[in-house]
Design a protein around this motif. Structure first.
Motif, mmCIF file in Angstrom:
data_model
loop_
_atom_site.group_PDB
_atom_site.id
_atom_site.type_symbol
_atom_site.label_atom_id
_atom_site.label_comp_id
_atom_site.label_asym_id
_atom_site.label_seq_id
_atom_site.Cartn_x
_atom_site.Cartn_y
_atom_site.Cartn_z
ATOM 1 N N UNK B 87 28.548 -10.181 4.854
ATOM 2 C CA UNK B 87 29.671 -9.304 4.549
ATOM 3 C C UNK B 87 30.765 -10.098 3.865
ATOM 4 N N UNK B 88 31.977 -9.539 3.846
ATOM 5 C CA UNK B 88 33.076 -10.220 3.175
ATOM 6 C C UNK B 88 33.514 -11.431 3.983
ATOM 7 N N UNK B 232 23.953 -4.037 10.788
ATOM 8 C CA UNK B 232 24.114 -3.323 9.519
ATOM 9 C C UNK B 232 23.141 -3.852 8.460
ATOM 10 N N UNK B 263 31.074 -0.857 10.981
ATOM 11 C CA UNK B 263 32.291 -0.911 10.152
ATOM 12 C C UNK B 263 32.523 -2.302 9.567
ATOM 13 N N UNK B 264 31.469 -3.054 9.379
ATOM 14 C CA UNK B 264 31.576 -4.418 8.861
ATOM 15 C C UNK B 264 31.365 -5.467 9.924
ATOM 16 N N UNK B 267 27.708 -7.369 10.388
ATOM 17 C CA UNK B 267 27.103 -7.938 9.185
ATOM 18 C C UNK B 267 26.811 -9.421 9.360
ATOM 19 N N UNK B 370 33.916 -8.826 8.345
ATOM 20 C CA UNK B 370 34.276 -7.712 7.478
ATOM 21 C C UNK B 370 34.741 -6.540 8.332
ATOM 22 N N UNK B 371 35.732 -5.833 7.848
ATOM 23 C CA UNK B 371 36.143 -4.578 8.469
ATOM 24 C C UNK B 371 36.455 -3.622 7.340
ATOM 25 N N UNK B 372 35.581 -2.684 7.112
ATOM 26 C CA UNK B 372 35.788 -1.561 6.203
ATOM 27 C C UNK B 372 36.809 -1.879 5.087
ATOM 28 N N UNK B 373 36.360 -2.037 3.870
ATOM 29 C CA UNK B 373 37.212 -2.449 2.738
ATOM 30 C C UNK B 373 37.927 -3.755 3.067
ATOM 31 N N UNK B 374 37.158 -4.794 3.423
ATOM 32 C CA UNK B 374 37.767 -6.009 3.967
ATOM 33 C C UNK B 374 38.879 -6.579 3.098
ATOM 34 N N UNK B 520 23.820 -2.487 4.963
ATOM 35 C CA UNK B 520 24.615 -1.278 4.784
ATOM 36 C C UNK B 520 26.082 -1.657 4.905
ATOM 37 N N UNK B 521 26.778 -1.658 3.794
ATOM 38 C CA UNK B 521 28.182 -2.062 3.764
ATOM 39 C C UNK B 521 28.667 -2.000 2.338
ATOM 40 N N UNK B 522 29.969 -2.074 2.174
ATOM 41 C CA UNK B 522 30.508 -2.047 0.820
ATOM 42 C C UNK B 522 30.372 -0.689 0.163
ATOM 43 N N UNK B 710 34.722 3.212 2.411
ATOM 44 C CA UNK B 710 35.761 2.219 2.636
ATOM 45 C C UNK B 710 37.166 2.607 2.183
#
Lengths: 80, 750
Positions: B87-88, B232, B263-264, B267, B370-374, B520-522, B710
């Motif tokens: 993730x981010x 995820x 929600x991130x 990841x 990462x948390x949703x729209x990191x 699954x993310x982003x 996001x």
């Protein structure tokens, strides 16, 4: 000639904010700019995402580059 | 797809294919798998925020009856300093190894130190108490200001700031300094007639997923291993675990269970590699489940941040300059999403002069995830608060001011490319024209408006569709279903094949029965995996036409496919999909379509939120009384799920704005590691969140999809924050706006 715009971080190694490159694909483009700016890290460039004419591409190695393409580099975006 | 088109199935809100399992309790989550001979793993965690491990002796625990294995950092093979995807704000492999089991030094309260596997969970708990460990306690660093100050305790003596013009010679808690710029920022402010600036703070906030991290693993003597876990991205779990343990990818199967939220936050790996070490050492399957306390203390929340932003404008409302300085907590190891903050902060605006610098800073807290729209909610909170202030100073309606300066097709972004067609203007117009925006405010009420931007991403997705002899089929995809994506995949395949969605069953393949797929993310799954599904469905259709052609002795080009039926344009023949499948054994065998892609062309998504609050000035309590979330979906495949994404993002953002924060003592210990004291909003706290779906198609997706997961969490921080400021008439700078903080602001003590 494709126009390459460097990020602020990359400009530490290029000084130039942008340059024009004659390349038909992304690999040639990387060859050309690392030849012109040896301080740029070729391996890092190959791991970066790129926007070619506004379209973000995460693994651009085999992408074609048009003569009037605009190229921007940035780090991989994943999300949450 | 560049313009709207008619669909047969897309745009309906069908019944979710996984719904029955979930409402009846039949769905299997991370903790639901048990295996014969299985034992239980538990982790000893650091009681300190920052300490050296002076001595560690596990011999008494190992000798305890019922204990079958003990694992420490020394059980990891040598790992190298290579980046891995999680993730981010990704980790390096070295840092990941030190995060899942500490080496020499603990860096946050709850940092894992030793793992024990025993015949029962209770025995494992008892054995943890027998581990002899001696710490040298160090002063913790709990905030970016402290961490960046001269003389601050250094978390990593080998970490030197990257991104500086000159290579530093002393270690620092600042991992990276970066900047983005466009135009001439000084000229932009000289051109300004009105300038606003402020500093802001956002707290550490957890994703708040309901299902804790959990896994069951089995390491076999022949090296074949299996992980069942809540994640995820099971391919990422496989990659991380295999690298940490020196395994071949082909010998490690990872199965993604049903997931109770991520929600991130799901990841990356925490338990999985540790459990596999315990299984390898004990020769038994091992189950590990975090309790809520562990989830809060030891898994990655979203970054706390401190931001300074300055905006200049002419009196006609033209914004001439935007400048910012963002410092993001990374937690114990480098890798905050500050880059995303810098890239998104100003992006809703078409402004010629911008400059922003960012700092990635380590502190003695759990490594952020990462948390949703990191990274975006924190940065855009600061900017959107100031745009609202600017509107007041200019005497302008806040939506009107945003429309005047809105990013649109052709707008140059600070991170480089120019926008293709985007839907911010359409979102602002929809918000302006909404019933909500026309409603008058009552006493003690205030209104906030905020916009948000997220890139959305593509990436690798793999799908195959296996048809059955009766014309039904199975869609096997590699993307874990978090938000109802199975229904969307089913609908997109049905649309492409021209058959009822219910004839196709979508399932999530494990790492051995579907090809690699990114996590699954982003906001990528409906976009990218959807493209793979469409490609696989079109492959099926092409084969159907070929089979019909062979039956009719014509070419495939002479066969048309209409609503799931092959039509012979050279005659009157017709064959339904079911008939072709029934005869497939006589025309070359059963039919299976594939879609393996690395999707490009993700379409950015903008959101605009409206929030009305009412403040009890005697207590500081804030109630959200009206809330509207507007967002560009490109195309809403399943409108009810899209609305759910908007509402979910809004609620998480409202929680971040009003109540959610990690509270630490002076000793760096987390004091509210549970949902009783870490307060997320519940249904009774909120009004109905009105969702308005804007559809400006993404021309790079066959059906116009952008992705919606996001952007919806970005605007609430400022929409709520400014609504409170508007209600109480006092500038807001720090979140959360909990009753004590709001009360103090009202009393002039903020």
């Amino acid at each position: 000639m494709a126009r390459v715009t460097f990020s602020s971080t990359q400009q530490q190694f290029t000084v130039d904010a942008e340059c024009e490159v004659d390349a038909s694909n992304y690999r040639e483009l990387i060859d050309a700019i690392t030849s012109r700016y040896p301080a740029l890290d070729r391996a890092e460039l190959l791991q970066m995402a790129v926007a070619i004419d506004g379209e973000i591409i995460h693994e651009p190695l085999l992408e074609l580059v048009e003569q009037d393409s605009e190229i921007h580099f940035f780090h991989f975006i994943a999300g949450g | 797809m560049s313009e709207a088109r008619e669909f047969k199935y897309i745009g309906q809100s069908t019944i979710r294919p996984d719904g029955f399992d979930k409402v009846t309790g039949r769905a299997n989550y991370g903790a639901d798998l048990s295996l014969p001979g299985m034992i239980w793993g538990k982790i000893l965690r650091s009681p300190h925020a920052h300490a050296m491990i002076k001595r560690l002796d596990t011999s008494r625990a190992e000798a305890f009856p019922g204990v079958l294995a003990v694992a420490t950092h020394s059980d990891f093979p040598s790992v190298t300093d290579q980046a891995i995807e999680s993730g981010e704000g990704s980790l390096t492999l070295l840092d990941l190894a030190r995060n899942v089991l500490a080496k020499d030094k603990v860096l946050y309260h709850g940092h894992a130190v030793v793992a024990i596997a025993a015949k029962t969970s209770a025995i494992a708990e008892q054995a943890l108490a027998l581990i002899d460990i001696e710490y040298e306690v160090l002063k913790p660093v709990m905030d970016v200001r402290e961490a960046m100050a001269a003389g601050a305790p250094i978390l990593h003596p080998d970490m030197f700031t990257q991104g500086l013009a000159e290579k530093p010679t002393t270690a620092s808690n600042v991992a990276t300094r970066l900047e983005y710029k466009m135009g001439d920022i000084e000229a932009g402010f000289k051109d300004a007639e009105v300038v606003v600036e402020r500093e802001f703070y956002t707290p550490t906030a957890h994703q708040g997923y309901i299902e804790p991290h959990a896994c069951t693993v089995r390491y076999e003597k022949d090296g074949q291993s299996m992980i069942w876990c809540s994640t995820q991205g099971h391919f990422d779990v496989r990659a991380s675990t295999a690298k940490l343990l020196g395994l071949d990818l082909g010998k490690l199967k990872v199965i993604a269970s049903e997931i109770g939220g991520g929600f991130g936050g799901k990841t990356t790996v925490y338990l999985e590699p540790v459990a596999l070490i315990l299984s390898r050492k004990s020769g038994r399957p091992v189950k590990m489940i975090m309790d809520r306390d562990e989830v809060f203390k030891a898994t990655g929340p979203g970054s706390a941040t401190r931001s300074w932003v300055k905006i200049g404008a002419r009196k006609d409302g033209t914004i001439t300059a935007m400048q910012g300085r963002l410092a993001y907590e990374a937690g114990a190891f480098k890798g905050s999403p500050v880059m995303m903050g810098c890239m998104t902060a100003f992006t809703p605006y078409a402004v010629s002069n911008m400059y922003i610098e960012g700092f990635d800073v380590v502190v003695n807290k759990a490594k952020v995830a990462a948390y949703r729209a990191p990274g975006a909610p924190q940065a855009e909170f600061a900017v959107e608060m100031l745009v609202n202030e600017l509107a007041v100073k200019l005497g302008r309606d806040p939506i009107d001011l945003r429309l005047q300066n809105a990013a649109k097709e052709g707008t140059q972004t600070i991170y480089g490319p120019k926008f293709k067609r985007v839907g911010l203007v359409e979102c602002l117009e929809a918000a302006r024209d909404s019933k909500h925006y026309q409603q008058a405010l009552a006493a003690n009420q205030g209104r906030g408006v905020a916009a948000g931007f997220w890139f959305n991403v593509g990436g690798q997705s793999s799908v195959h569709i296996n048809m059955n002899p009766d014309g039904t089929g199975t869609i096997v995809e590699g993307s874990p279903d978090i938000g109802g994506s199975r229904a969307s995949m089913q609908m997109m395949a049905a649309e492409a094949m021209g058959i009822e969605p219910g004839r196709l069953k979508p399932i999530i393949g494990d790492t051995e029965n579907v090809a690699f797929s990114a996590g699954t993310g982003g906001s990528r799954t409906t976009f990218a995996t959807g493209m793979a599904v469409i490609e696989a469905a079109e492959d099926v259709v092409a084969q159907m036409k070929q089979r019909a052609a062979s039956m009719w002795n014509v070419t495939a080009e002479q066969v048309e496919w209409v609503d799931g039926v092959a039509l012979n344009t050279a005659g009157e023949d017709r064959l339904s999909l079911a008939e072709i499948c029934a005869g497939a054994d006589r025309t070359g065998g059963q039919i299976s379509g594939r879609g393996n892609i690395n999707a490009r062309g993700a379409g950015p998504s903008f959101a605009v939120h409206l929030c009305d609050v009412e403040v009890d000035k005697e207590t500081g309590k804030v109630d959200v009384v009206r809330y509207t979330a507007v967002q560009d979906a490109g195309k809403a495949i399943h409108p009810k799920y899209v609305e759910g994404q908007y509402q979910g993002g809004a609620v998480q953002g409202i929680g971040w704005a009003l109540n959610e924060e990690y509270i630490y003592g002076a000793d760096g210990l987390l004091e509210n590691a549970g949902f009783l004291d870490y307060r997320i909003p519940v249904a009774s706290d909120l009004p109905m969140i009105d969702a308005i779906i804007v559809e400006v198609p993404n021309k790079f997706h066959p059906y116009g999809v952008r992705g919606v997961g996001e952007s919806g969490i970005i605007p609430p921080l400022a929409a709520v924050g400014y609504a409170v400021e508007n209600a109480i008439g006092v500038p807001v700078t720090d979140l959360p706006l909990s009753p004590p903080r709001v009360f103090n602001l009202i009393q002039g003590k903020g």
